[in-house]
Motif scaffolding. Structure first.
Motif, mmCIF file in Angstrom:
data_model
loop_
_atom_site.group_PDB
_atom_site.id
_atom_site.type_symbol
_atom_site.label_atom_id
_atom_site.label_comp_id
_atom_site.label_asym_id
_atom_site.label_seq_id
_atom_site.Cartn_x
_atom_site.Cartn_y
_atom_site.Cartn_z
ATOM 1 N N ASP A 50 0.674 -1.196 0.055
ATOM 2 C CA ASP A 50 -0.018 0.114 -0.043
ATOM 3 C C ASP A 50 0.692 1.360 0.058
ATOM 4 O OD1 ASP A 50 -2.454 -1.453 -0.031
ATOM 5 O OD2 ASP A 50 -2.647 -1.421 2.156
ATOM 6 N N ASP A 51 1.943 1.195 0.704
ATOM 7 C CA ASP A 51 2.838 2.373 0.839
ATOM 8 C C ASP A 51 3.529 2.589 -0.528
ATOM 9 O OD1 ASP A 51 4.542 4.566 2.280
ATOM 10 O OD2 ASP A 51 6.191 3.212 1.652
ATOM 11 N N LEU A 52 4.097 1.543 -1.292
ATOM 12 C CA LEU A 52 4.506 1.776 -2.699
ATOM 13 C C LEU A 52 3.506 2.335 -3.559
ATOM 14 C CD1 LEU A 52 6.505 -1.575 -2.883
ATOM 15 C CD2 LEU A 52 7.558 0.760 -2.658
ATOM 16 N N HIS A 53 2.275 1.798 -3.406
ATOM 17 C CA HIS A 53 1.197 2.323 -4.454
ATOM 18 C C HIS A 53 1.018 3.893 -4.148
ATOM 19 C CE1 HIS A 53 -3.458 2.536 -5.423
ATOM 20 N NE2 HIS A 53 -2.602 2.157 -6.725
ATOM 21 N N ARG A 54 0.836 4.276 -2.684
ATOM 22 C CA ARG A 54 0.903 5.730 -2.491
ATOM 23 C C ARG A 54 1.880 6.659 -3.223
ATOM 24 N NH1 ARG A 54 -1.331 3.769 2.491
ATOM 25 N NH2 ARG A 54 0.821 3.837 3.430
ATOM 26 N N ARG A 55 3.085 6.031 -3.225
ATOM 27 C CA ARG A 55 4.427 6.708 -3.716
ATOM 28 C C ARG A 55 4.299 6.606 -5.200
ATOM 29 N NH1 ARG A 55 9.590 3.737 -1.226
ATOM 30 N NH2 ARG A 55 10.418 5.303 -2.848
ATOM 31 N N LEU A 56 3.676 5.763 -5.730
ATOM 32 C CA LEU A 56 3.598 5.819 -7.024
ATOM 33 C C LEU A 56 2.573 6.655 -7.383
ATOM 34 C CD1 LEU A 56 4.410 3.936 -9.908
ATOM 35 C CD2 LEU A 56 2.168 2.879 -9.463
ATOM 36 N N LEU A 57 1.470 6.833 -6.862
ATOM 37 C CA LEU A 57 0.517 7.844 -7.181
ATOM 38 C C LEU A 57 0.896 9.153 -6.972
ATOM 39 C CD1 LEU A 57 -2.913 6.260 -5.800
ATOM 40 C CD2 LEU A 57 -2.064 6.005 -8.166
ATOM 41 N N THR A 58 1.597 9.403 -5.900
ATOM 42 C CA THR A 58 2.369 10.879 -5.520
ATOM 43 C C THR A 58 3.075 11.247 -6.656
ATOM 44 O OG1 THR A 58 2.094 10.578 -3.278
ATOM 45 C CG2 THR A 58 3.678 12.089 -4.084
ATOM 46 N N LEU A 59 3.899 10.293 -7.203
ATOM 47 C CA LEU A 59 4.886 10.630 -8.400
ATOM 48 C C LEU A 59 4.240 11.018 -9.573
ATOM 49 C CD1 LEU A 59 7.842 10.307 -9.814
ATOM 50 C CD2 LEU A 59 7.067 7.799 -10.484
ATOM 51 N N ILE A 60 3.103 10.443 -10.240
ATOM 52 C CA ILE A 60 2.574 10.522 -11.408
ATOM 53 C C ILE A 60 1.753 11.926 -11.347
ATOM 54 C CG2 ILE A 60 2.658 8.412 -12.170
ATOM 55 C CD1 ILE A 60 -0.348 8.139 -11.708
ATOM 56 N N GLN A 61 1.332 12.225 -10.143
ATOM 57 C CA GLN A 61 0.574 13.522 -9.779
ATOM 58 C C GLN A 61 1.226 14.617 -9.743
ATOM 59 O OE1 GLN A 61 -3.281 12.949 -7.553
ATOM 60 N NE2 GLN A 61 -2.366 10.733 -7.241
ATOM 61 N N GLY A 62 2.630 14.540 -9.422
ATOM 62 C CA GLY A 62 3.493 15.575 -8.992
ATOM 63 C C GLY A 62 4.052 16.447 -10.188
ATOM 64 N N PRO A 63 4.415 17.553 -9.678
ATOM 65 C CA PRO A 63 4.999 18.246 -10.770
ATOM 66 C C PRO A 63 6.524 17.754 -11.555
ATOM 67 C CG PRO A 63 5.732 19.282 -8.434
ATOM 68 C CD PRO A 63 4.886 18.183 -8.443
ATOM 69 N N ALA A 64 7.173 16.980 -10.968
ATOM 70 C CA ALA A 64 8.236 16.213 -11.545
ATOM 71 C C ALA A 64 7.986 15.166 -12.643
ATOM 72 C CB ALA A 64 9.142 15.563 -10.336
ATOM 73 N N TRP A 65 6.516 14.838 -12.661
ATOM 74 C CA TRP A 65 6.464 13.968 -13.866
ATOM 75 C C TRP A 65 6.408 14.606 -15.031
ATOM 76 C CZ3 TRP A 65 5.486 9.149 -14.494
ATOM 77 C CH2 TRP A 65 4.857 8.540 -15.608
ATOM 78 N N THR A 66 7.288 13.923 -15.756
ATOM 79 C CA THR A 66 7.468 14.397 -17.418
ATOM 80 C C THR A 66 6.768 13.605 -18.477
ATOM 81 O OG1 THR A 66 9.595 13.340 -17.249
ATOM 82 C CG2 THR A 66 9.570 15.416 -16.556
ATOM 83 N N GLY A 67 5.987 12.546 -18.044
ATOM 84 C CA GLY A 67 5.646 11.627 -18.846
ATOM 85 C C GLY A 67 4.162 12.072 -19.285
ATOM 86 N N SER A 68 3.793 11.409 -20.544
ATOM 87 C CA SER A 68 2.487 11.589 -21.000
ATOM 88 C C SER A 68 1.227 11.366 -20.064
ATOM 89 C CB SER A 68 2.265 10.996 -22.394
ATOM 90 O OG SER A 68 2.116 9.696 -22.281
ATOM 91 N N VAL A 69 -0.215 11.987 -20.559
ATOM 92 C CA VAL A 69 -1.175 11.580 -19.770
ATOM 93 C C VAL A 69 -1.471 10.142 -19.872
ATOM 94 C CG1 VAL A 69 -3.569 11.907 -19.568
ATOM 95 C CG2 VAL A 69 -1.974 13.878 -19.888
ATOM 96 N N PRO A 70 -1.356 9.575 -21.178
ATOM 97 C CA PRO A 70 -1.666 8.137 -21.314
ATOM 98 C C PRO A 70 -0.558 7.315 -20.439
ATOM 99 C CG PRO A 70 -1.598 9.310 -23.708
ATOM 100 C CD PRO A 70 -1.203 10.142 -22.415
ATOM 101 N N ALA A 71 0.382 7.665 -20.512
ATOM 102 C CA ALA A 71 1.547 7.152 -19.610
ATOM 103 C C ALA A 71 1.232 6.901 -18.013
ATOM 104 C CB ALA A 71 3.051 7.442 -19.850
#
Length: 230
Positions: A158-179
């Motif tokens: 569950d902790d890893l899942h939260r970290r993953l969601l934080t990553l893709i929602q944060g300003p440092a995310w440079t990937g596309s929306v589909p990614a």
């Protein structure tokens, strides 16, 4: 007659544990396919999921036959009823591993994820496989202490899942929306896989102790029967 009945119960337990073993292998292979963008490995997961489904029918038939013909009571009854529920949980675990593989097949030859997102997903896959291994041991031993350990280990997932969601929602995310959508779905598949292993543990606690726990109330609280959606 009762000796034959308990032999059939043991056979049911062995089939359920085999389903869990296959689910563990499926999520391991799916994670390897994800990291390597490997199409043959992804196809192997589909085969493993089919093997799980091939065991589902005989398990359900055997459990229902025991209910209808043997009229079990007390712990024997709990074991048969638990088996009926476990078939669905283990089938869903196989289906979730296949969802990961399907993502690989859909994006091949490209990687579904990369960088930190792929690292987190890899760790989630490893923990999910470890949880399935624990769940298999629980099914074979009916050890309530080991069953409780599954819930504790799921906290890591569950902790890893939260970290993953934080990553893709944060300003440092440079990937596309589909990614980002792909990564979010993969994280969800692993998280739900872990949830089903926890339910396996809780069902075994019910089998051994007769205590029914509330999945939404925490690992140690009393709970009412429930199964997470796939």
């Amino acid at each position: 007659m009762r000796t034959k009945f308990h032999e059939q119960l043991d056979e049911l337990t062995d089939r359920l544990a085999s389903m869990c073993h296959l689910a563990r292998e499926a999520v391991q292979v799916a994670t390897e396919a994800l990291v390597r963008a490997d199409l043959p490995l992804a196809e192997r997961v589909v085969d493993l999921a089919e093997q799980i489904e091939e065991l589902r029918g005989p398990c359900e038939d055997q459990a229902l036959g025991l209910l209808a013909l043997q009229a079990p009571v007390a712990r024997d009854l709990r074991q048969v009823v638990t088996g009926v529920h476990l078939v669905a949980d283990l089938s869903r675990m196989g289906g979730l591993a296949q969802h990961v593989a399907d993502s690989v097949r859909r994006r091949h030859p490209d990687h579904v994820a990369c960088g930190e997102a792929e690292e987190l997903l890899t760790r989630m896959g490893r923990v999910a496989a470890e949880l399935a291994g624990l769940a298999e041991r629980v099914l074979r031993t009916h050890d309530p202490e080991l069953a409780a350990e599954v819930g504790s280990r799921d906290d890591e997932l569950d902790d890893l899942h939260r970290r993953l969601l934080t990553l893709i929602q944060g300003p440092a995310w440079t990937g596309s929306v589909p990614a980002a959508v792909d990564v979010a779905l993969l994280g969800r598949f692993y998280e739900r896989f872990g949830d089903h292993t926890v339910v396996v543990g809780r069902r075994v606690i019910f089998l051994v102790t007769g205590t029914v726990l509330n999945p939404s109330a925490g690992h140690s609280a009393e709970w009412s029967e429930g199964v997470p959606a796939t």
